[in-house]
Design a protein around this motif. Structure first.
Motif, PDB file in Angstrom:
ATOM      1  N   ASN A   1      71.751  59.060  61.793  1.00 44.62           N
ATOM      2  CA  ASN A   1      71.512  59.574  60.439  1.00 44.62           C
ATOM      3  C   ASN A   1      70.762  58.566  59.558  1.00 44.62           C
ATOM      4  OD1 ASN A   1      71.705  61.697  58.558  1.00 44.62           O
ATOM      5  ND2 ASN A   1      73.470  60.741  57.560  1.00 44.62           N
ATOM      6  N   TYR A   2      69.807  57.852  60.148  1.00 44.92           N
ATOM      7  CA  TYR A   2      69.001  56.913  59.375  1.00 44.92           C
ATOM      8  C   TYR A   2      68.142  57.667  58.357  1.00 44.92           C
ATOM      9  CZ  TYR A   2      69.860  53.188  62.837  1.00 44.92           C
ATOM     10  OH  TYR A   2      70.420  52.253  63.662  1.00 44.92           O
ATOM     11  N   TYR A   3      67.955  57.026  57.206  1.00 43.94           N
ATOM     12  CA  TYR A   3      66.972  57.543  56.247  1.00 43.94           C
ATOM     13  C   TYR A   3      65.696  56.716  56.403  1.00 43.94           C
ATOM     14  CZ  TYR A   3      64.421  58.623  52.017  1.00 43.94           C
ATOM     15  OH  TYR A   3      63.431  59.005  51.133  1.00 43.94           O
ATOM     16  N   ILE A   4      64.707  57.311  57.043  1.00 46.50           N
ATOM     17  CA  ILE A   4      63.404  56.665  57.238  1.00 46.50           C
ATOM     18  C   ILE A   4      62.346  57.662  56.757  1.00 46.50           C
ATOM     19  CG2 ILE A   4      61.813  55.585  58.866  1.00 46.50           C
ATOM     20  CD1 ILE A   4      64.198  55.126  60.728  1.00 46.50           C
ATOM     21  N   PRO A   5      61.782  57.473  55.577  1.00 45.20           N
ATOM     22  CA  PRO A   5      60.880  58.462  54.968  1.00 45.20           C
ATOM     23  C   PRO A   5      59.454  58.388  55.498  1.00 45.20           C
ATOM     24  CG  PRO A   5      61.151  56.628  53.482  1.00 45.20           C
ATOM     25  CD  PRO A   5      62.020  56.335  54.676  1.00 45.20           C
ATOM     26  N   ASN A   6      59.329  58.281  56.804  1.00 42.73           N
ATOM     27  CA  ASN A   6      58.024  58.159  57.430  1.00 42.73           C
ATOM     28  C   ASN A   6      58.132  58.811  58.797  1.00 42.73           C
ATOM     29  OD1 ASN A   6      55.486  57.184  58.414  1.00 42.73           O
ATOM     30  ND2 ASN A   6      55.655  55.419  57.045  1.00 42.73           N
ATOM     31  N   GLU A   7      57.120  59.528  59.217  1.00 45.00           N
ATOM     32  CA  GLU A   7      57.220  60.206  60.503  1.00 45.00           C
ATOM     33  C   GLU A   7      56.738  59.351  61.663  1.00 45.00           C
ATOM     34  OE1 GLU A   7      53.016  62.765  60.461  1.00 45.00           O
ATOM     35  OE2 GLU A   7      54.903  63.744  59.953  1.00 45.00           O
ATOM     36  N   ARG A   8      56.278  58.117  61.376  1.00 44.69           N
ATOM     37  CA  ARG A   8      55.750  57.250  62.425  1.00 44.69           C
ATOM     38  C   ARG A   8      56.310  55.835  62.308  1.00 44.69           C
ATOM     39  NH1 ARG A   8      49.517  57.343  61.400  1.00 44.69           N
ATOM     40  NH2 ARG A   8      50.288  56.645  59.389  1.00 44.69           N
ATOM     41  N   THR A   9      56.476  55.184  63.429  1.00 38.52           N
ATOM     42  CA  THR A   9      56.775  53.753  63.467  1.00 38.52           C
ATOM     43  C   THR A   9      55.447  53.007  63.384  1.00 38.52           C
ATOM     44  OG1 THR A   9      58.680  54.163  64.887  1.00 38.52           O
ATOM     45  CG2 THR A   9      57.823  51.906  64.821  1.00 38.52           C
ATOM     46  N   ILE A  10      55.349  52.050  62.458  1.00 34.40           N
ATOM     47  CA  ILE A  10      54.122  51.265  62.320  1.00 34.40           C
ATOM     48  C   ILE A  10      54.492  49.789  62.347  1.00 34.40           C
ATOM     49  CG2 ILE A  10      52.030  50.839  60.985  1.00 34.40           C
ATOM     50  CD1 ILE A  10      52.431  53.548  59.645  1.00 34.40           C
ATOM     51  N   ILE A  11      54.076  49.105  63.413  1.00 27.33           N
ATOM     52  CA  ILE A  11      54.394  47.692  63.641  1.00 27.33           C
ATOM     53  C   ILE A  11      53.092  46.925  63.833  1.00 27.33           C
ATOM     54  CG2 ILE A  11      55.563  46.050  65.162  1.00 27.33           C
ATOM     55  CD1 ILE A  11      57.289  48.512  66.109  1.00 27.33           C
ATOM     56  N   ILE A  12      52.963  45.795  63.152  1.00 22.34           N
ATOM     57  CA  ILE A  12      51.774  44.945  63.274  1.00 22.34           C
ATOM     58  C   ILE A  12      52.238  43.555  63.684  1.00 22.34           C
ATOM     59  CG2 ILE A  12      49.762  43.992  62.094  1.00 22.34           C
ATOM     60  CD1 ILE A  12      50.747  46.461  59.980  1.00 22.34           C
ATOM     61  N   THR A  13      51.831  43.103  64.837  1.00 18.97           N
ATOM     62  CA  THR A  13      52.244  41.756  65.252  1.00 18.97           C
ATOM     63  C   THR A  13      51.588  40.717  64.348  1.00 18.97           C
ATOM     64  OG1 THR A  13      50.452  41.635  66.879  1.00 18.97           O
ATOM     65  CG2 THR A  13      52.578  42.426  67.645  1.00 18.97           C
ATOM     66  N   GLY A  14      52.347  39.654  64.070  1.00 21.30           N
ATOM     67  CA  GLY A  14      51.811  38.574  63.265  1.00 21.30           C
ATOM     68  C   GLY A  14      51.074  37.563  64.123  1.00 21.30           C
ATOM     69  N   LEU A  15      50.408  36.631  63.467  1.00 23.62           N
ATOM     70  CA  LEU A  15      49.752  35.554  64.206  1.00 23.62           C
ATOM     71  C   LEU A  15      50.770  34.553  64.741  1.00 23.62           C
ATOM     72  CD1 LEU A  15      46.569  34.840  62.062  1.00 23.62           C
ATOM     73  CD2 LEU A  15      46.658  35.826  64.341  1.00 23.62           C
ATOM     74  N   LYS A  16      51.898  34.405  64.041  1.00 17.52           N
ATOM     75  CA  LYS A  16      52.949  33.516  64.516  1.00 17.52           C
ATOM     76  C   LYS A  16      53.749  34.218  65.610  1.00 17.52           C
ATOM     77  CE  LYS A  16      53.595  30.958  60.181  1.00 17.52           C
ATOM     78  NZ  LYS A  16      54.551  30.663  59.076  1.00 17.52           N
TER      79      LYS A  16
END
Length: 475
Positions: free
Chosen positions: A251-266
């Motif tokens: 029952n998470y509240y996630i107001p987005n229909e997509r997962t968006i992950i950006i790897t960092g330089l570190k």
């Protein structure tokens, strides 16, 4: 009994500085605008409300827009010089092809603050931080900005200028000067902002190989599985089925229909672009505050979802939030030309083109949790006239609020494009001051020639990169 208004007594405001060109806003567009304007010795000032320059380059986002839909580099000049300086201190990646975003350039947010400031100071730009512009000073007939009114720890001051470039992102200066502006789509709806946040100790190799090897389980939007097998630093957009499963089970509240992950330089860092606050208006302080509060509240469920459902996040932990909400849309000026969706999708050429872009129409829809993406297949020009507001003669605009429709702004709003627009505005303001004319009356072909001579990318009718000689011949 409460009062709805008070009368502020008239008072004398001290003039703290005078410039040939004043740039308001130190984000991606403001940085290149100020450097471009200052290049041959004009006195240039830059005002920034925060304690650092860099704007959206400091919130964990990758820089989008350097590469076109055919894989060629279409943004160069001063924007590339900034990336080169960042790369020299291992704080930027190369421009990497991306099946969804055409190209991504990863940058280290903290390094941007330092390197961009160094470049501004080297260009002898007078940088003033911690300074809000609260009003403008107009001439008697309201057609020229004589200066701006600032608020800071020093109190209320005036800064005067021959030419002003509005790089505030929200067209604040233009709006206060009375230049025509508009917001949102036909119903006034604006793209919702996101508060980026960073998670550390992420096993990014496990994440990418899981997607590459189990693409039916970890399905991504438009990005083929082999992309993740070949790239150690990457962007993930999708995982919709996994998110739906997490919502059903916890029952998470996630107001987005997509997962968006950006790897960092570190190593181990991953920036998360998933909070979403519909209805936030960045030109209204109470709405902006409410949006910040709501976005922060969303982070707990999103973090839990990633740790419990997304491979590579099992031992990850929350590290930090971005210093401010990432605003996708607010005011836009109505300029000498309003760039529209047909211009983007028709790969339009303009005789007064001062930048080339290729990013698709990318609209995080105001009314739901989804996103609209439409590609044109190649590149499109951005005309100089879209940087020139109506009514105010000595004002230029660069960055997100240039003169476009809601749909076209969804394509032109990304950072590499904004930097190219900033360089064009800075060089145009310099030409206007040197020539003693309004920006609308400058020799645009001279501007185009200077841009090309200084390394900016423009294209001819056949799509080839223009040379300065070709610009002169076409004039």
């Amino acid at each position: 009994m409460s009062q709805s208004t008070i009368l502020e007594p008239a008072r004398e405001i001290p003039v703290s500085a005078e410039y040939d060109v004043l740039v308001v806003g130190g984000g991606p567009a403001g940085i290149t605008a100020a450097i471009g304007a200052a290049e041959d010795g004009l006195k240039v000032g830059l005002l920034e409300s925060r304690s650092f320059v860099g704007g959206n380059m400091t919130i964990g986002l990758p820089v989008l827009g350097f590469l076109g839909q055919k894989g060629n580099q279409i943004i160069d000049g001063l924007p590339q010089k900034l990336i080169d300086r960042l790369r020299a201190v291992n704080a930027a990646s190369e421009h990497r092809p991306c099946p969804l975003h055409m190209g991504i350039t990863l940058v280290e947010p903290e390094a941007v603050k330092t390197v961009a400031l160094e470049m501004l100071l080297e260009a002898k730009v007078d940088v003033q931080l911690y300074t809000f512009v609260s009003d403008v000073v107009l001439n008697e007939d309201g057609t020229q900005i004589r200066g701006v009114i600032t608020e800071s720890k020093s109190g209320r001051e005036a800064i005067m200028a021959k030419m002003v470039i509005d790089c505030t992102g929200d067209a604040d200066v233009s709006f206060r000067a009375g230049a025509p502006t508009e917001k949102g789509n036909e119903q006034g709806g604006m793209q919702p902002p996101t508060l980026m946040f960073c998670m550390s100790n992420v096993d990014t190799d496990k994440l990418r190989t899981s997607i590459a090897e189990q693409s039916r389980t970890y399905l991504t939007d438009f990005i083929p599985a082999e992309y993740f097998g070949q790239n150690h630093q990457f962007i993930v957009v999708g995982l919709r089925e996994i998110m739906d499963k997490a919502r059903r089970e916890r029952n998470y509240y996630i107001p987005n229909e997509r997962t968006i992950i950006i790897t960092g330089l570190k190593p181990g860092d991953a920036w998360i672009n998933m909070t979403r606050v519909v209805g936030t208006d960045s030109t209204d302080v109470r709405s902006l505050t409410k949006g910040e509060i709501e976005a922060r509240d969303q982070i707990k469920d999103i973090s839990d979802y990633l740790i419990n459902y997304v491979p590579g996040f099992e031992n990850a932990h929350f590290a930090k939030t971005a210093p401010f909400l990432g605003i996708r849309e607010s005011r836009r000026v109505i300029g000498q030309y309003v760039m529209n969706q047909d211009d983007v999708l028709g790969c339009a050429h303009f005789d007064d083109a001062i930048a080339v872009a290729s990013y698709p129409i990318d609209i995080h829809r105001p009314g739901d949790a989804g996103c609209t993406l439409i590609w044109c297949g190649d590149c499109y020009d951005i005309p100089y006239r879209s940087l020139v507001p109506q009514k105010i003669e000595n004002l230029l605009v660069a960055g997100r609020p240039i003169s476009t429709t809601h749909e076209a702004m969804g394509a032109t709003r990304v950072m590499a494009t904004c930097m190219a627009l900033g360089e064009a505005a800075g060089r145009a303001a310099k030409i206007a001051v040197r020539s003693g004319v309004a920006p609308k009356d400058i020799d645009v072909q001279a501007l185009r020639r200077e841009l090309v001579e200084k390394g900016a990318y423009l294209r001819g009718q056949n799509g080839d990169r223009l040379t300065a000689e070709a610009v002169s011949e076409a004039a």
